[in-house]
Scaffold this active site. Structure first.
Site, short mmCIF file in Angstrom:
data_model
loop_
_atom_site.label_atom_id
_atom_site.label_comp_id
_atom_site.label_asym_id
_atom_site.label_seq_id
_atom_site.Cartn_x
_atom_site.Cartn_y
_atom_site.Cartn_z
N LYS A 40 1.01 -1.67 0.14
CA LYS A 40 0.14 -0.05 -0.29
C LYS A 40 0.57 1.56 0.20
O LYS A 40 0.54 2.54 -0.77
CB LYS A 40 -0.61 -0.24 0.75
N GLN A 91 -5.08 -1.34 9.24
CA GLN A 91 -4.29 -3.03 8.47
C GLN A 91 -5.45 -3.46 9.91
O GLN A 91 -5.02 -4.43 10.85
CB GLN A 91 -3.23 -3.19 8.59
N ASP A 114 -11.27 2.63 3.87
CA ASP A 114 -11.50 1.68 3.51
C ASP A 114 -12.56 1.58 3.72
O ASP A 114 -13.87 0.06 2.44
CB ASP A 114 -10.85 0.34 5.18
N1 GUN Z 1 -6.90 -6.59 6.33
C1 GUN Z 1 -7.97 -7.38 5.25
N2 GUN Z 1 -7.98 -6.79 3.63
C2 GUN Z 1 -8.41 -5.64 4.19
C3 GUN Z 1 -8.84 -4.32 3.90
O1 GUN Z 1 -9.06 -3.78 2.77
N3 GUN Z 1 -8.30 -2.90 4.68
C4 GUN Z 1 -7.72 -3.20 5.71
N4 GUN Z 1 -7.63 -1.87 6.40
N5 GUN Z 1 -7.22 -4.42 6.60
C5 GUN Z 1 -7.56 -5.75 5.44
#
Ligand code: GUN
Length: 281
Positions: free
Chosen positions: A53, A97, A120
Site C-alpha cells: 500500500k 490494517q 477503507d
Molecule cells: N485486512 C484485510 N483486508 C483489509 C483491507 O481491505 N483493509 C484493511 N484495513 N485491513 C485489511
C-alpha cells in the site's frame, strides 16, 4: 475457454488516472494528498499488504504516513494516535490494517476514524450510505470488482449474482454494490443449503471465503463470470484463489486469476478513495 480478466493491467490504467488527479490536487492546494497507514504487531501477511500500500502511494504521488506499532500496544495508545491523525490536515485518509492483535478492540478503535477519512469504507455511515445507494467511500475490494466488471463490459443488470461469503469487508458490500447495479443477488455462507446448486445458477459468481480451490467446475454455470477474491495457498504452498482456476476457466466466460486478478484492484481503489477524500476536503 474464457476471457481472463487482467486486474494488473486494469489497475495500472486506473492508477495512471489517479496519479494525474493526485498531482492536480497537489498543484491546487500546495500539498500532497496524504494517507496514514497504521499497522500494529508483526503479522507477516499484514506487513506485506502494508508495504504494498505504501509503495502504491509513492508511485501515485500520494504521501504516506506510516505507523508501525508494537504488538503489545494498548488500546488507548492506538486511539490516541488515531485522534492525532484525525486532527491532522495533511492526512486525508486513515487506514488501520486488520486484523489487530487479539487484545485490541478493532471496532472501538475504528470508531475514532470519521467517515470522511475512512478510506477503507468500513464505518457505519459509509456502509449505510452504500446500502442506501448513495455516493460514499466504498470498501476497496468489492469496489474494485465492480470496476473490473465495468471495464470488461459486464452489466449486472437483471443478472443472477451469487456472492459466496458474508464478511463485512467483502461479501456484504459486494452484495450491496451488485444490488445497486440491478442484479438479483444471493449471498451464500457456511450454513447455506445446496450451496453448489445455488452457485451453479449464477451468471456472476463472486467468491470470498478464504478456502483454496473451493469452487469446482460443477459449481459453475457454462458462460458465467467468475470473480475470485481468495488469497490462499494450495497443497504445495503455492499462491492460489478460492476457485479451481484450471478447471473453471474451461466453463466460465470470464474469470479472474490469482494472483493478478482482484488483488491489484483492492489497493487501486484505496488510492482512489484517498484522492476522493482529499478532494472532498
Ligand atoms: N485486512 C484485510 N483486508 C483489509 C483491507 O481491505 N483493509 C484493511 N484495513 N485491513 C485489511
Amino acid at each position: 475457454m474464457s476471457v481472463r480478466i487482467d486486474g494488473k493491467e486494469l489497475a495500472a490504467k486506473l492508477r495512471a488516472d489517479i496519479r494525474e488527479e493526485a498531482e492536480q490536487y497537489a498543484r491546487q492546494h500546495g500539498k500532497q494528498v496524504g494517507l496514514a497507514v497504521v499497522l500494529v504487531g508483526e503479522d507477516p501477511a499484514s506487513q506485506v499488504y502494508v508495504r504494498n500500500k505504501i509503495k502504491a502511494c509513492e508511485e501515485t504521488g500520494i504521501r504516506s504516513y506510516s505507523y508501525h506499532l508494537p504488538a503489545e500496544t494498548r488500546q488507548e495508545q492506538l486511539e490516541e494516535l488515531l485522534d492525532g491523525l484525525v486532527a491532522d490536515k495533511n492526512v486525508h485518509g486513515i487506514l488501520v490494517q486488520l486484523p489487530l492483535p487479539k487484545h485490541l478492540d478493532a471496532e472501538r478503535a475504528l470508531k475514532h476514524i470519521p467517515s470522511e477519512k475512512d478510506v477503507d469504507g468500513f464505518c457505519a455511515e459509509n456502509v449505510g450510505n452504500l446500502a442506501m445507494g448513495r455516493a460514499a467511500l466504498v470498501a476497496c475490494t468489492p469496489h474494485g470488482v465492480m470496476k473490473m466488471l465495468e471495464a470488461y463490459g459486464i452489466d449486472p443488470r437483471g443478472k443472477r449474482a451469487v456472492v459466496l461469503g458474508r464478511s463485512n469487508i467483502v461479501g456484504k458490500p459486494m452484495a450491496m454494490l451488485l444490488l445497486n447495479a440491478d442484479a438479483t443477488v444471493t449471498v451464500c455462507h457456511s450454513k447455506t443449503k445446496d450451496l453448489a446448486k445455488v452457485c451453479a445458477e449464477a451468471d456472476i459468481l463472486v467468491v470470498a471465503i478464504g478456502r483454496a480451490k473451493f469452487v469446482t467446475a460443477d459449481m459453475v454455470k457454462e458462460g458465467a463470470v467468475v470473480i475470485d477474491v481468495g488469497m490462499d495457498r494450495d497443497e504445495n504452498g503455492k499462491l492460489c484463489g478460492d476457485v479451481d482456476y484450471e478447471a473453471v476457466k474451461e466453463k466460465a466466460a470470464y474469470i479472474t486469476p490469482v494472483p493478478g486478478g482482484v488483488g491489484p484492484m483492492t489497493i487501486t481503489m484505496l488510492l482512489y478513495n484517498t484522492v476522493l477524500a482529499a478532494k472532498r476536503g
